[in-house]
Write a protein that holds these residues in place. Sequence first.
Motif, PDB file in Angstrom:
ATOM      1  N   ALA A 388       4.783  -5.711 -18.441  1.00 41.11           N
ATOM      2  CA  ALA A 388       3.424  -4.850 -18.360  1.00 41.11           C
ATOM      3  C   ALA A 388       2.250  -5.994 -18.704  1.00 41.11           C
ATOM      4  N   SER A 389       2.449  -6.886 -19.453  1.00 41.43           N
ATOM      5  CA  SER A 389       1.384  -7.777 -19.786  1.00 41.43           C
ATOM      6  C   SER A 389       1.221  -8.801 -18.533  1.00 41.43           C
ATOM      7  N   ARG A 390       2.296  -9.202 -17.896  1.00 41.24           N
ATOM      8  CA  ARG A 390       1.926  -9.907 -16.667  1.00 41.24           C
ATOM      9  C   ARG A 390       1.300  -9.075 -15.448  1.00 41.24           C
ATOM     10  N   THR A 391       1.492  -7.788 -15.172  1.00 42.65           N
ATOM     11  CA  THR A 391       0.917  -6.963 -14.626  1.00 42.65           C
ATOM     12  C   THR A 391      -0.714  -7.153 -14.897  1.00 42.65           C
ATOM     13  N   ALA A 392      -0.871  -6.821 -16.152  1.00 41.07           N
ATOM     14  CA  ALA A 392      -2.267  -6.977 -16.597  1.00 41.07           C
ATOM     15  C   ALA A 392      -2.827  -8.119 -16.363  1.00 41.07           C
ATOM     16  N   LEU A 393      -2.272  -9.179 -16.606  1.00 40.70           N
ATOM     17  CA  LEU A 393      -2.776 -10.657 -16.519  1.00 40.70           C
ATOM     18  C   LEU A 393      -3.235 -10.866 -14.982  1.00 40.70           C
ATOM     19  N   THR A 394      -2.216 -10.398 -14.214  1.00 43.02           N
ATOM     20  CA  THR A 394      -2.523 -10.539 -12.738  1.00 43.02           C
ATOM     21  C   THR A 394      -3.853  -9.829 -12.091  1.00 43.02           C
ATOM     22  N   ALA A 395      -3.915  -8.556 -12.800  1.00 46.21           N
ATOM     23  CA  ALA A 395      -4.860  -7.809 -12.279  1.00 46.21           C
ATOM     24  C   ALA A 395      -6.289  -8.407 -12.998  1.00 46.21           C
ATOM     25  N   LEU A 396      -6.187  -8.839 -14.129  1.00 44.37           N
ATOM     26  CA  LEU A 396      -7.419  -9.458 -14.611  1.00 44.37           C
ATOM     27  C   LEU A 396      -7.788 -10.685 -13.741  1.00 44.37           C
ATOM     28  N   GLY A 397      -6.812 -11.625 -13.516  1.00 45.97           N
ATOM     29  CA  GLY A 397      -7.020 -12.905 -12.739  1.00 45.97           C
ATOM     30  C   GLY A 397      -7.854 -12.405 -11.532  1.00 45.97           C
ATOM     31  N   GLU A 398      -7.482 -11.398 -10.843  1.00 49.69           N
ATOM     32  CA  GLU A 398      -8.070 -10.901  -9.547  1.00 49.69           C
ATOM     33  C   GLU A 398      -9.629 -10.646  -9.817  1.00 49.69           C
ATOM     34  N   GLN A 399      -9.763  -9.851 -10.872  1.00 52.06           N
ATOM     35  CA  GLN A 399     -11.242  -9.649 -11.421  1.00 52.06           C
ATOM     36  C   GLN A 399     -12.225 -10.673 -11.584  1.00 52.06           C
ATOM     37  N   LEU A 400     -11.474 -11.769 -12.229  1.00 51.59           N
ATOM     38  CA  LEU A 400     -12.259 -12.769 -12.994  1.00 51.59           C
ATOM     39  C   LEU A 400     -12.444 -13.761 -11.642  1.00 51.59           C
ATOM     40  N   ALA A 401     -11.695 -13.693 -10.720  1.00 50.29           N
ATOM     41  CA  ALA A 401     -11.882 -14.683  -9.621  1.00 50.29           C
ATOM     42  C   ALA A 401     -13.451 -14.484  -8.984  1.00 50.29           C
ATOM     43  N   CYS A 402     -13.837 -13.235  -8.935  1.00 47.06           N
ATOM     44  CA  CYS A 402     -14.950 -12.990  -8.017  1.00 47.06           C
ATOM     45  C   CYS A 402     -16.098 -12.262  -9.052  1.00 47.06           C
ATOM     46  N   ILE A 403     -16.457 -12.321 -10.337  1.00 42.41           N
ATOM     47  CA  ILE A 403     -17.396 -11.947 -11.195  1.00 42.41           C
ATOM     48  C   ILE A 403     -18.504 -12.968 -11.367  1.00 42.41           C
ATOM     49  N   ASP A 404     -19.410 -12.737 -11.854  1.00 44.21           N
ATOM     50  CA  ASP A 404     -20.575 -13.590 -12.714  1.00 44.21           C
ATOM     51  C   ASP A 404     -19.882 -14.132 -13.714  1.00 44.21           C
ATOM     52  N   TRP A 405     -19.904 -15.528 -13.904  1.00 41.92           N
ATOM     53  CA  TRP A 405     -19.196 -15.967 -15.004  1.00 41.92           C
ATOM     54  C   TRP A 405     -20.151 -16.147 -16.423  1.00 41.92           C
ATOM     55  N   GLN A 406     -20.043 -14.816 -16.861  1.00 44.09           N
ATOM     56  CA  GLN A 406     -20.834 -14.624 -18.088  1.00 44.09           C
ATOM     57  C   GLN A 406     -20.024 -13.619 -19.082  1.00 44.09           C
ATOM     58  N   ARG A 407     -20.250 -13.764 -20.251  1.00 43.07           N
ATOM     59  CA  ARG A 407     -19.540 -13.090 -21.167  1.00 43.07           C
ATOM     60  C   ARG A 407     -19.656 -11.564 -21.098  1.00 43.07           C
ATOM     61  N   GLU A 408     -20.506 -11.016 -20.727  1.00 39.41           N
ATOM     62  CA  GLU A 408     -20.836  -9.429 -20.454  1.00 39.41           C
ATOM     63  C   GLU A 408     -19.762  -9.132 -19.331  1.00 39.41           C
ATOM     64  N   ALA A 409     -20.045  -9.849 -18.450  1.00 34.53           N
ATOM     65  CA  ALA A 409     -19.118  -9.509 -17.167  1.00 34.53           C
ATOM     66  C   ALA A 409     -17.587  -9.703 -17.492  1.00 34.53           C
ATOM     67  N   ILE A 410     -17.381 -10.632 -18.387  1.00 30.51           N
ATOM     68  CA  ILE A 410     -16.068 -11.144 -18.464  1.00 30.51           C
ATOM     69  C   ILE A 410     -15.425  -9.863 -19.317  1.00 30.51           C
ATOM     70  N   SER A 411     -16.317  -9.295 -20.227  1.00 30.23           N
ATOM     71  CA  SER A 411     -15.557  -8.139 -21.063  1.00 30.23           C
ATOM     72  C   SER A 411     -15.510  -7.062 -20.581  1.00 30.23           C
ATOM     73  N   ALA A 412     -16.530  -6.846 -19.415  1.00 28.49           N
ATOM     74  CA  ALA A 412     -16.343  -5.675 -18.508  1.00 28.49           C
ATOM     75  C   ALA A 412     -14.964  -5.642 -17.710  1.00 28.49           C
ATOM     76  N   ALA A 413     -14.604  -6.654 -17.317  1.00 27.62           N
ATOM     77  CA  ALA A 413     -13.378  -6.913 -16.799  1.00 27.62           C
ATOM     78  C   ALA A 413     -12.281  -6.523 -17.208  1.00 27.62           C
ATOM     79  N   ILE A 414     -12.200  -7.202 -18.635  1.00 28.09           N
ATOM     80  CA  ILE A 414     -10.942  -7.063 -19.615  1.00 28.09           C
ATOM     81  C   ILE A 414     -10.953  -5.375 -19.862  1.00 28.09           C
ATOM     82  N   LYS A 415     -11.946  -4.880 -20.056  1.00 30.16           N
ATOM     83  CA  LYS A 415     -12.074  -3.226 -20.214  1.00 30.16           C
ATOM     84  C   LYS A 415     -11.478  -2.708 -19.046  1.00 30.16           C
ATOM     85  N   ALA A 416     -11.902  -2.965 -17.890  1.00 41.31           N
ATOM     86  CA  ALA A 416     -11.577  -2.243 -16.571  1.00 41.31           C
ATOM     87  C   ALA A 416     -10.150  -2.393 -16.359  1.00 41.31           C
ATOM     88  N   VAL A 417      -9.449  -3.566 -16.602  1.00 46.85           N
ATOM     89  CA  VAL A 417      -8.098  -3.714 -16.523  1.00 46.85           C
ATOM     90  C   VAL A 417      -7.264  -2.684 -17.590  1.00 46.85           C
TER      91      VAL A 417
END
Length: 465
Positions: A388-417
């Motif tokens: 389960a955590s591998r699936t979540a980490l893979t999905a998170l990696g996909e999101q983190l690859a294309c967001i603005d690299w700022q803390r707010e956007a990173i937090s939003a990506a984690i919550k979306a996953v």
Amino acid sequence: MSTPVRTRFAPSPTGYLHIGGARTALFCWAFARRHGGQFILRIEDTDVARSTPAAVQAILDGMRWLALDCDEGPFYQMQRMDRYKAVIGELLAAGHAYHCYTTPAELDALREAQRARGEKPRYDGRWRPEPGKVLPQPPEGGAPVVRFRNPSDGAVGWDDLVKGRIAFANAELDDLVIARPDGTPTYNFCVVVDDWDMAITHVIRGDDHVNNTPRQINILRALGAEVPQYAHLSMILGDDGQKLSKRHGAVSVMQYHEAGYLSDAVVNYLARLGWSHGDDEIFSRAQLTEWFDLDHITASAAQFNTDKLNWLNAHYIRQADDAVLAADIGERLAARGVDVVGGPALAALVALYKDRVATLAELADGVEAFYVAPSPSPELLAEQITDASRTALTALGEQLACIDWQREAISAAIKAVMKAQGLKMPQVAIPLRVALLGVKQTPSIDAVVEAMGREQVLRRIGALS
């Protein structure tokens, strides 16, 4: 004070500068600074067999790290031999000292007989000149010692600035050896001449010197010298209540530097080992030199408390400038072989971690993992890196690859996953911490991800997911 204050710290270079010696140095320094006086550093290196250049350097390094700057010195006793011998000659000429030819074997026999009679072992004055006394014939080829002719009656005492009135009957003090058979002066005599020549007004030292003081006072009086005021500091006990030793915290002060303590924290802590200013626990060097006095030094033993030192050090780390801390951490990491070039900015990592640590060594431990790929234990991987955590980490990696690299956007990506996978924050954040840093606990995970940088984060997630 009517007379300019002059204090001295006079360590023997037979070892490092330990906590007890450092506290003595601090009190001497603070008292001189409080009264606008002078602080003198004197190296008592007459014990040639045990004194070493390395020990001298260790003392100087420790004083420098603690920022206990001296106004005069360091002076070395071995460079003052001619002066000591000249003063011994003056005492001999004035009848305040005499040659004694008693051999070590004779002294041993004398003391053994005294013990057998239940008496205190002491020199019996057999070579001491007295009116009408016929002295033995000096043995041929015998090399005498020189003994100080201690007063035989009355008492010698002083008003100790820590312990109060202390007095000794002169009849209890035998005639001290002030020069050995080879002519070299002894410690107790050198100290007297140094304090006299250097115009020391206040002798602040450990209470293991109390028994030396009456003899030193009598020698000073025989020389017609001003007698300084004395303040004898009680010992420091270890965390376990035992006398401080190498096994109980009496290590070199430089080991505290190596362990990651800030010198300001150590100075603050040492100042509170036997001295107080009301209920103040945390104060600056400027406040210490404004407040310090001898009236508030306790006559009872102080107890070292590592937890208290850690608490103080954590406070000073939190208050320290990030760039200053980063410079220190950079040196510590370099000593470990860790290359920080091309990695996250050290000052940013220091700001992220400094509220969580008690020492700079712990701070270095925390930030090192940003530069060195982690090696989580098999047990931790089995616990946290599940399907389960591998699936979540893979999905998170996909999101983190294309967001603005700022803390707010990173937090939003984690919550979306979390929402998409139907997981709670710990079910994503803890595996992510293990993937990135190899541990379960870190500062806020979005701040950690931001500080590590996109490339490194994606690489480490990919290695485990």
